[in-house]
Design an enzyme around this catalytic site. Structure first.
Site, PDB file in Angstrom:
ATOM      1  N   ARG A  41     -38.291 -17.900   2.922  1.00 29.14           N
ATOM      2  CA  ARG A  41     -39.449 -17.289   2.262  1.00 29.14           C
ATOM      3  C   ARG A  41     -40.740 -18.041   2.583  1.00 29.14           C
ATOM      4  O   ARG A  41     -41.810 -17.428   2.694  1.00 29.14           O
ATOM      5  CB  ARG A  41     -39.223 -17.234   0.762  1.00 29.14           C
ATOM      6  CG  ARG A  41     -38.219 -16.163   0.423  1.00 29.14           C
ATOM      7  CD  ARG A  41     -38.003 -16.059  -1.059  1.00 29.14           C
ATOM      8  NE  ARG A  41     -37.260 -14.838  -1.363  1.00 29.14           N
ATOM      9  CZ  ARG A  41     -36.550 -14.660  -2.448  1.00 29.14           C
ATOM     10  NH1 ARG A  41     -36.467 -15.610  -3.350  1.00 29.14           N
ATOM     11  NH2 ARG A  41     -35.906 -13.523  -2.647  1.00 29.14           N
ATOM     12  N   LYS A 202     -22.289   0.509  -6.487  1.00 29.58           N
ATOM     13  CA  LYS A 202     -22.337   1.621  -7.439  1.00 29.58           C
ATOM     14  C   LYS A 202     -23.292   2.736  -7.067  1.00 29.58           C
ATOM     15  O   LYS A 202     -24.405   2.503  -6.619  1.00 29.58           O
ATOM     16  CB  LYS A 202     -22.760   1.071  -8.810  1.00 29.58           C
ATOM     17  CG  LYS A 202     -21.740   0.143  -9.421  1.00 29.58           C
ATOM     18  CD  LYS A 202     -21.854   0.194 -10.929  1.00 29.58           C
ATOM     19  CE  LYS A 202     -21.950  -1.161 -11.550  1.00 29.58           C
ATOM     20  NZ  LYS A 202     -23.010  -1.329 -12.490  1.00 29.58           N
ATOM     21  N   GLY A 354     -30.633  -7.049  -0.725  1.00 28.70           N
ATOM     22  CA  GLY A 354     -30.272  -8.446  -0.578  1.00 28.70           C
ATOM     23  C   GLY A 354     -28.987  -8.651   0.193  1.00 28.70           C
ATOM     24  O   GLY A 354     -28.934  -9.435   1.157  1.00 28.70           O
ATOM     25  N   GLY A 377     -35.035  -6.244  -4.755  1.00 30.21           N
ATOM     26  CA  GLY A 377     -35.422  -5.201  -5.715  1.00 30.21           C
ATOM     27  C   GLY A 377     -36.620  -4.407  -5.233  1.00 30.21           C
ATOM     28  O   GLY A 377     -36.675  -3.183  -5.377  1.00 30.21           O
TER      29      GLY A 377
HETATM   30  P1  ADP Z   1     -27.585  -4.596  -1.452  1.00 24.97           P
HETATM   31  O1  ADP Z   1     -27.805  -5.938  -2.088  1.00 24.97           O
HETATM   32  O2  ADP Z   1     -27.609  -4.677   0.052  1.00 24.97           O
HETATM   33  O3  ADP Z   1     -28.491  -3.546  -1.993  1.00 24.97           O
HETATM   34  P2  ADP Z   1     -25.470  -3.980  -3.283  1.00 24.97           P
HETATM   35  O4  ADP Z   1     -25.841  -5.129  -4.136  1.00 24.97           O
HETATM   36  O5  ADP Z   1     -25.735  -2.628  -3.778  1.00 24.97           O
HETATM   37  O6  ADP Z   1     -26.084  -4.162  -1.816  1.00 24.97           O
HETATM   38  O7  ADP Z   1     -23.898  -4.019  -3.005  1.00 24.97           O
HETATM   39  C1  ADP Z   1     -23.238  -5.144  -2.512  1.00 24.97           C
HETATM   40  C2  ADP Z   1     -21.931  -5.346  -3.198  1.00 24.97           C
HETATM   41  O8  ADP Z   1     -21.116  -4.184  -3.130  1.00 24.97           O
HETATM   42  C3  ADP Z   1     -21.154  -6.445  -2.531  1.00 24.97           C
HETATM   43  O9  ADP Z   1     -20.963  -7.501  -3.440  1.00 24.97           O
HETATM   44  C4  ADP Z   1     -19.838  -5.791  -2.145  1.00 24.97           C
HETATM   45  O10 ADP Z   1     -18.720  -6.614  -2.360  1.00 24.97           O
HETATM   46  C5  ADP Z   1     -19.786  -4.602  -3.077  1.00 24.97           C
HETATM   47  N1  ADP Z   1     -18.887  -3.576  -2.523  1.00 24.97           N
HETATM   48  C6  ADP Z   1     -19.000  -2.928  -1.358  1.00 24.97           C
HETATM   49  N2  ADP Z   1     -17.938  -2.110  -1.157  1.00 24.97           N
HETATM   50  C7  ADP Z   1     -17.124  -2.247  -2.222  1.00 24.97           C
HETATM   51  C8  ADP Z   1     -15.888  -1.678  -2.602  1.00 24.97           C
HETATM   52  N3  ADP Z   1     -15.269  -0.800  -1.810  1.00 24.97           N
HETATM   53  N4  ADP Z   1     -15.352  -2.064  -3.773  1.00 24.97           N
HETATM   54  C9  ADP Z   1     -15.983  -2.956  -4.556  1.00 24.97           C
HETATM   55  N5  ADP Z   1     -17.160  -3.530  -4.256  1.00 24.97           N
HETATM   56  C10 ADP Z   1     -17.733  -3.179  -3.108  1.00 24.97           C
HETATM   57 MG    MG Z   2     -27.148  -6.830  -3.984  1.00 22.41          MG
END
Ligand code: ADP
Ligand code: MG
Length: 652
Positions: A41, A202, A354, A377
């Site tokens: 950063r 999710k 992230g 975020g």
């Molecule tokens: P980002 O930070 O890139 O926006 P998210 O925080 O939404 O991504 O999602 C990342 C998380 O989703 C990771 O910790 C990963 O383990 C989880 N994840 C991805 N696929 C699955 C799955 N099939 N079952 C459970 N968790 C999952």
């Molecule tokens: Mg994340």
């Protein structure tokens, strides 16, 4: 539509000036040694800081670090960041022992051209996250210009991320500029085909992103945990996979919407499944249904092929969210292979979020993608199409960007009508390029501020008093407005002058009071029918403008003041100024400003025309050289009419 066409530091004259720069030095620290474990950063802000140093600015940096709760705490000091920045910059960076205290003020005062000062952790003051106007004003008093380069906090309206822009001329730094140039282009004007890949845990975390992107992309690819809610929606069994039952209906709706819009929606055809959630769980690949007792942990090889294929011809790719539980080696392949496909593609590739950014970096593809967003975020909210307050508050690059302002007055029966109008308008102007502001009665201000949060409509007050406080029954101070988060006000409206006896002197007092609270005034001027017929228009308007602006410094004028020409004779009389009549007076106002200040200030100040502007005549009026927008009253405050006027700018 969020406006990403903002001034950048390259547009500012910074030599010899004190420039306060909001940076994101919220770096991870080792719990025991307190050392910085990742200085990405700090490196990210270097181009902006170096530019300011090279251009002989006096640089004042401000950031937060961690989450201090009750005032100053040594473990949240900016000291480690300052030390690292000194090394990276190859010059001494001074650390103030406070944020707005004696030490900060003395050290800011003592700065020489090209020197760098860092203030202490801005969250040592609880006023920071409240965007307290007095705190913002104190902070602003250290500097003459404000630059925001902290994309990671741009989705927050705090004093240092947004409040400062209400007091100082402002621009974005190079880090934010890159974010808005690359991501803004992808969202507003993408090279096609445009493919989005969304994953992560999710559906509920990503609904906003899916909703916004489904209107823009050609192909939408879904992976990760959230894919199983979609697979359940198309009738598959998903075993113990992550499933949001209450989102199955939504998944069905999104699939229908994709179909209706001709968007290719791709879902996993096969999955790597495990018998429980662990790095060393038993695992295998299945196609389609996931058997009882098993859970989807990653996309399978067929799906990787399907997705990689869809990426092949893409010209723009946005990726947010891993394809599986990539933290476990056995379930990281899908994410790694999709990352590889993106790295190998010629498309403009943007990584937001992230975990996805971490994945791309760990895999060593950071140099092979166009852009890795620096905000978790913030980039998510950006992709959701939300207006980020830390960007929205900055000065427009185009000083004449259309400014379409509504003035509700005391119209119609119930306050809910104003709310209904704004609600309807939000849907209609979502993709409109003009800046939109609606002045509403005090009674609905609070609700409408909440309703328009993170949207492209700003809510303003129709008036305010000039005193900060005191026994003024029935009046509202600019302090109240500022503390409510209202940063715009209409002052000296012809009706205030006509029916409430407001004089030029009173208007001036209100203008100064509003500016003192970081509330940006729209100052109305204009003549009556008798005055026009007696040939007094030009003198009178000149006098009104000059009087209203007494003691207003040039930098506040260009940055925060708007003038509206509102001929009284064209209000509620059915008479309308012709476009020539309106332009003639607006040009005159600009000349008055040029004489009072300078050409540049006059050029940077927006001038509106108010007086029976409606959908039918808006194009002609807004087409005039010196008319930058309209102040629109009762007659056109219907969502249909108003949105027509707001659309004029982008259609021209
Ligand atoms: P980002 O930070 O890139 O926006 P998210 O925080 O939404 O991504 O999602 C990342 C998380 O989703 C990771 O910790 C990963 O383990 C989880 N994840 C991805 N696929 C699955 C799955 N099939 N079952 C459970 N968790 C999952
Ligand atoms: Mg994340």
């Amino acid at each position: 539509m969020a406006n990403y066409n903002k001034k950048s530091i390259a547009d500012l004259d910074v030599a010899g000036k004190r420039v306060i720069v909001r940076v994101d030095f919220n770096v991870p620290l080792d719990k025991t040694t307190g050392e910085i474990t990742d200085d990405k950063r700090i490196r990210g802000a270097l181009p902006t800081i170096q530019y300011l140093v090279d251009h002989k600015a006096k640089v004042i940096l401000v950031s937060h670090l961690g989450r201090p709760k009750n005032g100053p705490e040594a473990k949240f000091s900016m000291k480690p960041a300052v030390d690292r920045l000194s090394e990276l910059l190859g010059q001494e960076v001074v650390l103030a022992s406070d944020v707005i205290g004696e030490d900060a003020k003395a050290k800011a005062e003592a700065l020489e051209d090209g020197q760098v000062l860092m203030l202490e952790n801005v969250r040592f003051h609880k006023e920071e996250t409240k965007n307290d106007p007095e705190f913002a004003r104190e902070l602003a008093s250290l500097a003459e210009l404000y630059v925001n380069d902290a994309f990671g906090t741009a989705h927050r309206a705090h004093a240092s991320t947004a409040g400062l822009a209400n007091y100082l001329p402002s621009a974005c730094g190079f880090l934010i500029k890159k974010e808005i140039d690359v991501m803004g282009k992808a969202l507003n004007d993408p090279a096609r085909p445009f493919v989005a890949i969304l994953g992560g845990a999710k559906v509920s975390d990503k609904i906003g992103v899916i909703n916004n992107l489904i209107d823009k992309v050609d192909t939408l690819i879904i992976g990760g945990g959230m894919a199983y809610t979609f697979n359940a929606a198309r009738g598959q069994t998903v075993g113990n996979s992550l499933l949001e039952e209450d989102k199955i209906e939504l998944a069905k709706e999104l699939m229908a919407k994709a179909e209706e819009k001709g968007v290719d929606l791709l879902l996993p055809e096969d999955n790597v499944i495990a018998d429980h959630f662990a790095a060393d769980a038993d695992h295998k690949v299945v196609e389609g249904n996931i058997p009882e007792g098993w859970m989807g942990m990653d996309i399978g090889p067929k799906t990787v092929e399907l997705y990689a294929n869809a990426l092949k011809d893409a010209k723009t790719v946005v990726w947010n969210g891993p394809m599986g539980v990539f933290e476990f080696e056995n379930f990281a392949k899908g994410t790694a292979q999709i990352a590889e496909a993106i790295a190998n593609s010629d498309a403009i590739s943007i990584i937001g979020g992230g975990d996805s950014s971490a994945a791309i970096e760990q895999l060593g593809y950071a140099d092979k993608v166009t852009h890795i967003s620096t905000g978790g975020g913030a980039s998510l909210e950006f992709l959701e199409g939300k207006v980020l307050p830390g960007i929205d508050c900055l000065q427009n690059k185009d000083a004449h960007r259309a400014y379409v302002c509504g003035n509700w007055k005391m119209n119609k029966g119930v306050p809910a009508d104003a709310e209904k109008f704004v609600t309807e308008l939000l849907a209609k102007v979502k993709d409109v390029d003009s800046e939109i502001l609606i002045a509403v009665p005090y009674t609905v201000l609070d609700r409408l501020v909440a309703l328009t949060d993170a949207t492209n409509i700003t809510v303003a007050a129709e008036n305010c008093h000039f005193e900060d406080e005191g026994a003024y029954t029935g009046e509202i101070s600019p302090k109240f407005l500022a503390k409510m988060g209202i940063h715009n006000v209409v002052l000296g409206h012809s009706e205030r002058r006509e029916y409430f006896g407001e004089t030029d002197e009173l208007v001036n007092k209100k203008v100064l009071a509003a500016l003192n609270w970081g509330v940006r005034p729209i100052i109305c001027v204009g003549e009556s029918l008798e005055q026009r017929e007696a040939g007094q228009t030009f003198d009178l308007v000149k006098q009104q403008v000059e009087a209203a602006l007494a003691d207003v410094p040039a930098d506040r004028l260009g940055a925060h003041v708007t003038i509206a020409y509102e001929p009284i004779w064209a209000i509620g009389t059915g008479k309308t100024a012709t476009a020539e009549q309106a332009e003639e007076v607006c040009a005159h106002i600009r000349q008055v400003l040029a004489n009072l200040y300078c050409e540049e200030t006059a050029e940077n100040t927006r001038i509106l025309y108010g007086g029976s502007m409606k959908a039918a005549n808006a194009a002609e009026l807004l087409g005039q050289k010196n008319i930058d927008g309209g102040l629109i009253g009762g007659a056109s405050l219907k969502a249909d009419d108003f949105s027509e006027i707001a659309k004029v700018y982008q259609d021209r």
